[in-house]
Design a protein around this motif. Structure first.
Motif, short mmCIF file in Angstrom:
data_model
loop_
_atom_site.label_atom_id
_atom_site.label_comp_id
_atom_site.label_asym_id
_atom_site.label_seq_id
_atom_site.Cartn_x
_atom_site.Cartn_y
_atom_site.Cartn_z
N ILE A 9 4.59 8.68 -3.65
CA ILE A 9 3.31 8.15 -3.83
C ILE A 9 2.87 7.39 -2.45
O ILE A 9 3.78 7.07 -1.63
CB ILE A 9 3.47 6.93 -4.79
N GLN A 10 1.54 7.71 -2.05
CA GLN A 10 1.00 7.42 -0.78
C GLN A 10 -0.29 6.79 -1.01
O GLN A 10 -0.93 6.94 -1.94
CB GLN A 10 1.05 8.48 0.06
N ILE A 11 -0.38 5.86 0.09
CA ILE A 11 -1.85 5.24 0.05
C ILE A 11 -2.88 6.07 0.55
O ILE A 11 -2.95 6.38 1.66
CB ILE A 11 -1.70 3.82 0.60
N GLY A 12 -3.78 6.51 -0.19
CA GLY A 12 -5.04 7.18 0.38
C GLY A 12 -6.19 6.33 0.97
O GLY A 12 -6.41 6.55 2.08
N TYR A 13 -6.34 5.17 0.35
CA TYR A 13 -7.34 4.43 0.73
C TYR A 13 -7.08 2.86 -0.19
O TYR A 13 -7.38 3.12 -1.26
CB TYR A 13 -8.42 4.66 0.57
N VAL A 14 -6.97 1.76 0.53
CA VAL A 14 -7.00 0.57 -0.08
C VAL A 14 -7.89 -0.50 0.69
O VAL A 14 -7.40 -0.39 2.04
CB VAL A 14 -5.53 0.11 -0.18
N GLU A 15 -8.69 -0.97 0.30
CA GLU A 15 -9.69 -2.19 0.94
C GLU A 15 -9.23 -3.34 0.84
O GLU A 15 -9.00 -3.89 -0.26
CB GLU A 15 -11.11 -1.92 0.34
N THR A 16 -8.31 -3.90 1.86
CA THR A 16 -7.96 -5.16 1.87
C THR A 16 -8.69 -6.36 1.76
O THR A 16 -8.48 -7.56 1.71
CB THR A 16 -6.71 -5.49 2.91
N HIS A 17 -10.00 -6.17 2.51
CA HIS A 17 -10.96 -7.16 2.63
C HIS A 17 -10.21 -8.19 3.54
O HIS A 17 -10.69 -9.51 3.61
CB HIS A 17 -11.40 -7.50 1.63
N ASN A 18 -9.68 -7.76 4.53
CA ASN A 18 -8.83 -8.75 5.36
C ASN A 18 -7.92 -9.97 4.53
O ASN A 18 -7.96 -11.01 5.24
CB ASN A 18 -9.93 -9.30 6.19
N ARG A 19 -7.61 -9.54 3.42
CA ARG A 19 -6.87 -10.63 2.67
C ARG A 19 -5.39 -10.52 2.82
O ARG A 19 -4.90 -9.11 2.71
CB ARG A 19 -7.10 -10.47 1.12
N LYS A 20 -4.61 -11.35 3.52
CA LYS A 20 -3.33 -11.43 3.80
C LYS A 20 -2.48 -10.84 2.46
O LYS A 20 -1.67 -10.05 2.78
CB LYS A 20 -2.87 -12.40 4.35
N GLU A 21 -2.81 -11.32 1.45
CA GLU A 21 -2.07 -11.14 0.36
C GLU A 21 -1.88 -9.45 -0.15
O GLU A 21 -1.02 -9.07 -0.55
CB GLU A 21 -2.45 -11.94 -0.96
N THR A 22 -3.13 -9.11 0.06
CA THR A 22 -3.32 -7.64 -0.38
C THR A 22 -2.66 -6.87 0.88
O THR A 22 -2.05 -6.05 0.47
CB THR A 22 -4.72 -7.30 -0.24
N SER A 23 -2.72 -7.22 2.19
CA SER A 23 -2.12 -6.45 3.03
C SER A 23 -0.55 -6.51 3.02
O SER A 23 -0.20 -5.47 3.41
CB SER A 23 -2.68 -6.94 4.56
N ASP A 24 -0.19 -7.53 2.65
CA ASP A 24 1.25 -7.64 2.39
C ASP A 24 1.80 -6.69 1.34
O ASP A 24 3.08 -6.30 1.56
CB ASP A 24 1.63 -9.11 2.03
N LEU A 25 1.06 -6.45 0.33
CA LEU A 25 1.32 -5.72 -0.62
C LEU A 25 1.60 -4.12 -0.18
O LEU A 25 2.35 -3.29 -0.87
CB LEU A 25 0.38 -5.42 -1.73
N LEU A 26 1.08 -3.94 1.05
CA LEU A 26 1.04 -2.42 1.61
C LEU A 26 2.29 -2.16 2.40
O LEU A 26 2.45 -1.05 2.83
CB LEU A 26 -0.22 -2.06 2.07
N VAL A 27 2.88 -3.21 2.90
CA VAL A 27 3.91 -3.29 3.89
C VAL A 27 4.86 -2.42 3.40
O VAL A 27 5.35 -2.49 2.29
CB VAL A 27 4.46 -4.78 4.27
N GLY A 28 5.33 -1.27 3.99
CA GLY A 28 6.45 -0.28 3.56
C GLY A 28 6.03 0.63 3.01
O GLY A 28 6.81 1.57 2.70
N LEU A 29 4.71 0.95 2.42
CA LEU A 29 4.41 2.01 1.91
C LEU A 29 3.64 3.10 2.77
O LEU A 29 3.05 2.60 3.71
CB LEU A 29 3.35 1.47 0.83
#
Length: 134
Positions: A9-29
């Protein structure tokens, strides 16, 4: 959970809107790099549909299903990009806000007084194997 269980599974596009909590969920993916485009003198990023198709993960995550692509893109809307990805045999996990569902447009306008112009046709939702409400 899928990634931890060995699913490709890979990230094609996620818009974090500069939210740290959202960005943190992407770490390591694994992230598929975005396309960089110049539009009206600014560098912008869009989902790279061809890169997704070339990499061909089992599942790709694509956010902002109702997004309007930058002028000159192959497809006008991201949902059209997703349909192309699905046609290539890649499973997609996506998200859409209720106000972007075409058949609810009239009710949304009555409730909010705002006509939402970025909408996803109901036929796109009907192609889904599963719809989860949050």
């Amino acid at each position: 959970m899928l990634f931890k269980n060995g699913v490709d599974i890979q990230i094609g596009y996620v818009e974090t809107h500069n939210r740290k909590e959202t960005s943190d969920l992407l770490v390591g993916l694994p992230l598929i790099p975005r396309r960089k485009l110049f539009y009206k003198g600014k560098e912008l990023e869009e989902m790279d549909v061809q890169a997704i198709i070339n990499i061909h993960p089992e599942i790709v995550i694509v956010d902002e299903l109702a997004h309007t692509n930058i002028e000159g893109s192959k497809n006008e809307k991201r949902w059209q990009d997703v349909m192309e990805i699905l046609e290539s045999g890649i499973n997609v996990i996506s998200a859409v806000n209720i106000q972007h569902i075409e058949s609810l447009n009239k009710e949304i306008k009555e409730i909010t007084g705002i006509e939402v112009t970025e909408r996803v046709p109901d036929k796109v939702l009907h192609t889904a194997d599963e719809v989860v409400k949050y």
